[in-house]
Structures are given as C-alpha cells and as structure tokens.
Design a protein around this motif. Structure first.
Motif, PDB file in Angstrom:
ATOM      1  N   GLY A 135      32.436 -15.900 -11.689  1.00 32.54           N
ATOM      2  CA  GLY A 135      31.066 -15.896 -11.178  1.00 32.54           C
ATOM      3  C   GLY A 135      30.425 -17.264 -11.379  1.00 32.54           C
ATOM      4  O   GLY A 135      29.812 -17.808 -10.459  1.00 32.54           O
ATOM      5  N   LEU A 136      30.623 -17.836 -12.550  1.00 30.92           N
ATOM      6  CA  LEU A 136      30.001 -19.127 -12.847  1.00 30.92           C
ATOM      7  C   LEU A 136      30.564 -20.252 -11.975  1.00 30.92           C
ATOM      8  O   LEU A 136      29.814 -21.109 -11.501  1.00 30.92           O
ATOM      9  N   TYR A 137      31.879 -20.272 -11.755  1.00 25.60           N
ATOM     10  CA  TYR A 137      32.441 -21.314 -10.877  1.00 25.60           C
ATOM     11  C   TYR A 137      31.764 -21.257  -9.499  1.00 25.60           C
ATOM     12  O   TYR A 137      31.423 -22.275  -8.916  1.00 25.60           O
ATOM     13  N   ILE A 138      31.638 -20.038  -9.002  1.00 29.64           N
ATOM     14  CA  ILE A 138      31.122 -19.920  -7.631  1.00 29.64           C
ATOM     15  C   ILE A 138      29.617 -20.201  -7.594  1.00 29.64           C
ATOM     16  O   ILE A 138      29.133 -20.873  -6.688  1.00 29.64           O
ATOM     17  N   TYR A 139      28.877 -19.719  -8.605  1.00 31.55           N
ATOM     18  CA  TYR A 139      27.442 -20.057  -8.649  1.00 31.55           C
ATOM     19  C   TYR A 139      27.259 -21.574  -8.648  1.00 31.55           C
ATOM     20  O   TYR A 139      26.390 -22.105  -7.955  1.00 31.55           O
ATOM     21  N   SER A 140      28.075 -22.275  -9.436  1.00 26.84           N
ATOM     22  CA  SER A 140      27.997 -23.744  -9.456  1.00 26.84           C
ATOM     23  C   SER A 140      28.200 -24.292  -8.055  1.00 26.84           C
ATOM     24  O   SER A 140      27.502 -25.209  -7.627  1.00 26.84           O
ATOM     25  N   GLY A 141      29.168 -23.720  -7.362  1.00 26.85           N
ATOM     26  CA  GLY A 141      29.439 -24.158  -5.993  1.00 26.85           C
ATOM     27  C   GLY A 141      28.256 -23.907  -5.070  1.00 26.85           C
ATOM     28  O   GLY A 141      27.885 -24.770  -4.274  1.00 26.85           O
ATOM     29  N   VAL A 142      27.641 -22.745  -5.168  1.00 27.99           N
ATOM     30  CA  VAL A 142      26.506 -22.431  -4.280  1.00 27.99           C
ATOM     31  C   VAL A 142      25.334 -23.368  -4.559  1.00 27.99           C
ATOM     32  O   VAL A 142      24.629 -23.778  -3.645  1.00 27.99           O
ATOM     33  N   GLU A 143      25.148 -23.692  -5.828  1.00 25.13           N
ATOM     34  CA  GLU A 143      24.015 -24.554  -6.177  1.00 25.13           C
ATOM     35  C   GLU A 143      24.102 -25.918  -5.503  1.00 25.13           C
ATOM     36  O   GLU A 143      23.090 -26.561  -5.265  1.00 25.13           O
ATOM     37  N   THR A 144      25.319 -26.363  -5.194  1.00 25.51           N
ATOM     38  CA  THR A 144      25.457 -27.660  -4.512  1.00 25.51           C
ATOM     39  C   THR A 144      24.870 -27.620  -3.104  1.00 25.51           C
ATOM     40  O   THR A 144      24.695 -28.644  -2.466  1.00 25.51           O
ATOM     41  N   LEU A 145      24.580 -26.416  -2.615  1.00 26.02           N
ATOM     42  CA  LEU A 145      24.007 -26.293  -1.270  1.00 26.02           C
ATOM     43  C   LEU A 145      22.488 -26.314  -1.299  1.00 26.02           C
ATOM     44  O   LEU A 145      21.826 -26.067  -0.292  1.00 26.02           O
ATOM     45  N   GLY A 146      21.925 -26.566  -2.483  1.00 25.45           N
ATOM     46  CA  GLY A 146      20.484 -26.738  -2.567  1.00 25.45           C
ATOM     47  C   GLY A 146      19.710 -25.469  -2.881  1.00 25.45           C
ATOM     48  O   GLY A 146      18.552 -25.331  -2.506  1.00 25.45           O
ATOM     49  N   ILE A 147      20.345 -24.530  -3.543  1.00 24.99           N
ATOM     50  CA  ILE A 147      19.627 -23.333  -3.980  1.00 24.99           C
ATOM     51  C   ILE A 147      19.851 -23.207  -5.481  1.00 24.99           C
ATOM     52  O   ILE A 147      20.954 -23.464  -5.959  1.00 24.99           O
ATOM     53  N   SER A 148      18.798 -22.864  -6.212  1.00 18.18           N
ATOM     54  CA  SER A 148      18.931 -22.871  -7.675  1.00 18.18           C
ATOM     55  C   SER A 148      19.557 -21.578  -8.181  1.00 18.18           C
ATOM     56  O   SER A 148      19.546 -20.550  -7.506  1.00 18.18           O
ATOM     57  N   ARG A 149      20.096 -21.659  -9.374  1.00 19.47           N
ATOM     58  CA  ARG A 149      20.702 -20.488 -10.003  1.00 19.47           C
ATOM     59  C   ARG A 149      19.694 -19.345 -10.085  1.00 19.47           C
ATOM     60  O   ARG A 149      20.006 -18.192  -9.856  1.00 19.47           O
ATOM     61  N   GLU A 150      18.471 -19.722 -10.425  1.00 14.55           N
ATOM     62  CA  GLU A 150      17.448 -18.699 -10.585  1.00 14.55           C
ATOM     63  C   GLU A 150      17.153 -17.966  -9.265  1.00 14.55           C
ATOM     64  O   GLU A 150      17.043 -16.745  -9.232  1.00 14.55           O
ATOM     65  N   GLU A 151      17.063 -18.739  -8.194  1.00  9.05           N
ATOM     66  CA  GLU A 151      16.848 -18.111  -6.883  1.00  9.05           C
ATOM     67  C   GLU A 151      17.984 -17.159  -6.539  1.00  9.05           C
ATOM     68  O   GLU A 151      17.769 -16.074  -5.996  1.00  9.05           O
TER      69      GLU A 151
END
Lengths: 313, 95
Positions: A79-95
């Motif tokens: 989950g964390l690897y992929i969340y890190s990946g999504v965050e690179t697209l300009g959306i925060s972990r919290e969102e």
C-alpha cells in the motif's frame, strides 16, 4: 508548444515505449486515470490486510502465524509503495485517505468477502494473490515510471504470498476428510470472486480503452483473466481441488480453458457496497484512522519540540 | 496540495544494498521526525535485507533538474568526446 502539440508529443513517447516520469508533461486524463487506478490499487492493499488479519491470532502453528504476520505486513508495505507513487501525480496522502474513508474511492471487491475458515488463508494466498501477480506482472511494464517500479517491487514479494497460500491448501488436502472439505469449501467460495478481480468483461470496461492506449495496461481484463485460469487449473488438479465450474474444460484448439459465465450482477452489487463485508471493512479502516489520530498528533508535537522539523510544503 | 496540522512530512529514502555499493533512491516515507523516518524506511524498504545502510532526507531539501532541462542544462557535455578514452588513437599498444 500548446497542449495539442504536447499531447501529440506525449503519444509519440508512449508509442516509442518511453517511460513517463512525474515531472513530464502528461494529458490531464492520463493523470486522472492513473490517480483513480493507482489509488484504488493502494486502498486494496490496505483493506487486504483485514480478511487475513482476522486469522493471525488463530493460526494453527507458530510457523503459520509468523508467515501470516509477515504477509500482512507486506500488504501494508505494498500500500505504501503505491501511495508514494500516486503522490507523485500531485495528490497528497491525506487527500487519498480521505477519498477512501469517505467512500469516494474504490478498492478491490474481493476483500468484501469474509474469511470463515483457516483454509481461506490458503485460498487468498493462492487465488487472490495469484490473480494479483498476473495483473501486476503486466502493470510492471506500464508507461508510468513510479507505478511500474512499485509493481516490480511488489511482484518480488507477492510470490511468497502465492506459494504460502498453496502450501496451506496442499497441507489440508493431505489431511483428514474434514480438512479436505474445508479446503474445497474455501475454493468454492473464492474461485468466482477471484475471477472478478480482473475487472468487468472487456465489452463493459469503461476505462480500458484509454488505459490500453496509454500503455498503463498492456492486456485487457479478459485476456488476463484467461491467463490466470490457464495457470491455476493445473495447480488445483495437482492437489486434488475441484474448480467449482461445471463448464470448465480444456480447449485444445484454442490452447486455453473454456469456462462458465461469471455472475457480473454479484460483482456490481459488491462494488456498490452490498457485499457481505463492505460496511465492516470501511468501519475498521475509519476506526483505525481515527484511533491513530492521537499518535500522529503526539509524534508531530514531539518532533516540533525537537525543532528543525522539515515541514511539508 | 492540502496540508493540515496533522500531515506527516515526506522523506526520501536511499538504500545501500551491500558494503561498498552506492546509496540509491528507493522511495519515500511519511514520518514526524528523523528517527521515525529511519524506522519507517527500514520497515517499508528493507523487510528482506535489501539494505545494509539507509539515508533519509527531507523531500523539501532535494533540488532537482526538470525535464525541460534535459537539453540545454546538460549540453556542455555533448561536444567533448575527448573526455572518453575511445576518442584517442593508440596504434598497436595494449592497455
């Protein structure tokens, strides 16, 4: 360059098989589709801990318990690897968390089925992780760098998950009649939902065309589903498990197994929130997040006290 | 990007795979402070002995080139083939 030229250039890069990195220009729809797909994937890894977490305290031996703990911990890591990946697209972990906790983001429907017996730990490892491997091996060659790299890492770890599940079932199948029945019952319940993990049939998959064109996906849902079936059926036969599909039959001409119809009504129903465990899973996640709030607060307060804390921009 | 009081800051993680190997970027973690960042990095990026050494760096502290830089920023190197050994003619000699 205007956006139209940029998009042309982007499409050429994709066609050449180039990897897209976070700071590169990308069409807004590419970004949106990736956020949707990757966050759904990340949430699935996190929710995926719940059905298995259910059995940690009841694992039949210390060996099985240690293995299950390690597997569940891996899922958190995935989950964390992929969340890190999504965050690179300009959306925060919290969102991302909020979208999920407020029910605006989806996760894989498979985790809305309950784990009733120990054999379900076997079925999940073998079938659910087996299906995930088929999916993720291909996603590891996709066009978005951070997603593809997360998949490479995950695939390496997933093979352990897959084999430990199979070992559980193989052991049960060598056991007493009750144990064999328990294993078979588990496959009866998890086979069809596992096939649904590949998503709706190609003709009803609204996002597939874009994702295939952009090489985020390289094969269609139905192609991957077929690959999974072909690979899995001999493994079932090897330990004497029966696939609960009376129409399943090897088709020598096609070099594939034919299979019966999938109950898509059930799939859409579970996605809509009416699966057996949807409410329970969401409740568990919300409570975990709320109950962890004081820990995050305390950790930050402590860090601020120590000063020189790098603040997020 | 949204940012509230309780958002844990982001740290980039670099791992050294074995003695003498360079540190390479592995990914990132969220953590409140240095110690938590190191521990989270260990739990996320070295569950199978993938690292014998870890660096964590506040993401904000990293300065990066941009894709647009790809041409002009790096082109001083383009016309200096003589920086490579195969530029030179060394008739008959063994190196």
């Amino acid at each position: 360059m205007d956006d139209q030229q940029r998009e042309l250039h982007f499409n050429e890069r994709i066609a050449r098989g180039e990897v897209i990195e976070p700071k590169d220009w990308m069409p807004e729809r590419y970004r949106k589709q990736l956020i949707r797909m990757m966050s759904q994937h990340a949430h699935s890894e996190v929710v995926g801990m719940l059905p298995e977490g259910n059995w940690i305290t009841r694992a039949p031996s210390l060996r099985r318990k240690a293995v299950l703990l390690a597997k569940v911990q891996d899922e958190a890591g995935h989950g964390l690897y992929i969340y890190s990946g999504v965050e690179t697209l300009g959306i925060s972990r919290e969102e991302l968390y909020n979208e999920f906790l407020e029910g605006r983001a989806k996760y894989s429907s498979i985790f809305n089925y309950p784990t009733l017996t120990w054999a379900d730990m076997g079925a999940i490892g073998w079938l659910v992780d087996g299906a995930a491997i088929v999916n993720q091996t291909v996603l590891a060659k996709g066009s978005y760098g951070p997603y593809a790299r997360a998949m490479v890492r995950i695939c390496k770890e997933e093979n352990f998950h897959h084999k430990q599940g199979y070992e559980i079932l193989a052991t049960l199948m060598k056991g007493t009649k009750e144990q064999q029945e328990m294993a078979q019952d588990s496959i009866n319940r998890f086979w069809w939902p596992s096939l649904m993990m590949f998503g709706p049939p190609d003709k009803e998959s609204p996002n597939s065309a874009d994702l295939l064109r952009w090489k985020v996906k390289l094969y269609s849902n139905d192609e991957l589903r077929q690959r999974f079936i072909d690979r899995t059926v001999p493994q079932a036969e090897n330990i004497g498990l029966k696939i609960p599909d009376p129409l399943l039959k090897w088709n020598a001409e096609k070099d594939h197994y034919d299979h019966g119809d999938i109950n898509w009504e059930e799939f859409y129903n579970v996605i809509k929130g009416n699966g057996i465990c949807n409410k329970e899973r969401m409740k568990a996640r919300r409570e975990a997040h709320e109950n962890g709030a004081w820990v995050r607060e305390a950790a930050l307060a402590y860090a601020r006290k120590q000063e020189k804390v790098p603040m997020e921009a | 990007m949204s940012n509230t009081e309780n958002n844990l800051p982001l740290w980039e993680v670099f791992t050294q795979k074995k003695q003498g190997a360079p540190y390479e970027h592995a990914g990132n973690v969220h953590a409140a402070d240095k110690e938590m960042a190191l521990q989270n990095a260990r739990d996320v990026y070295s569950r199978r002995n993938e690292a014998i050494g870890l660096w964590v760096v506040p993401t904000d502290a990293i300065v990066a080139s941009t894709p647009e830089d790809m041409g002009p920023f790096f082109d001083p190197a383009n016309d200096k083939a003589y920086r490579h050994p195969n530029f030179f003619k060394t008739p008959g000699a063994k190196f």
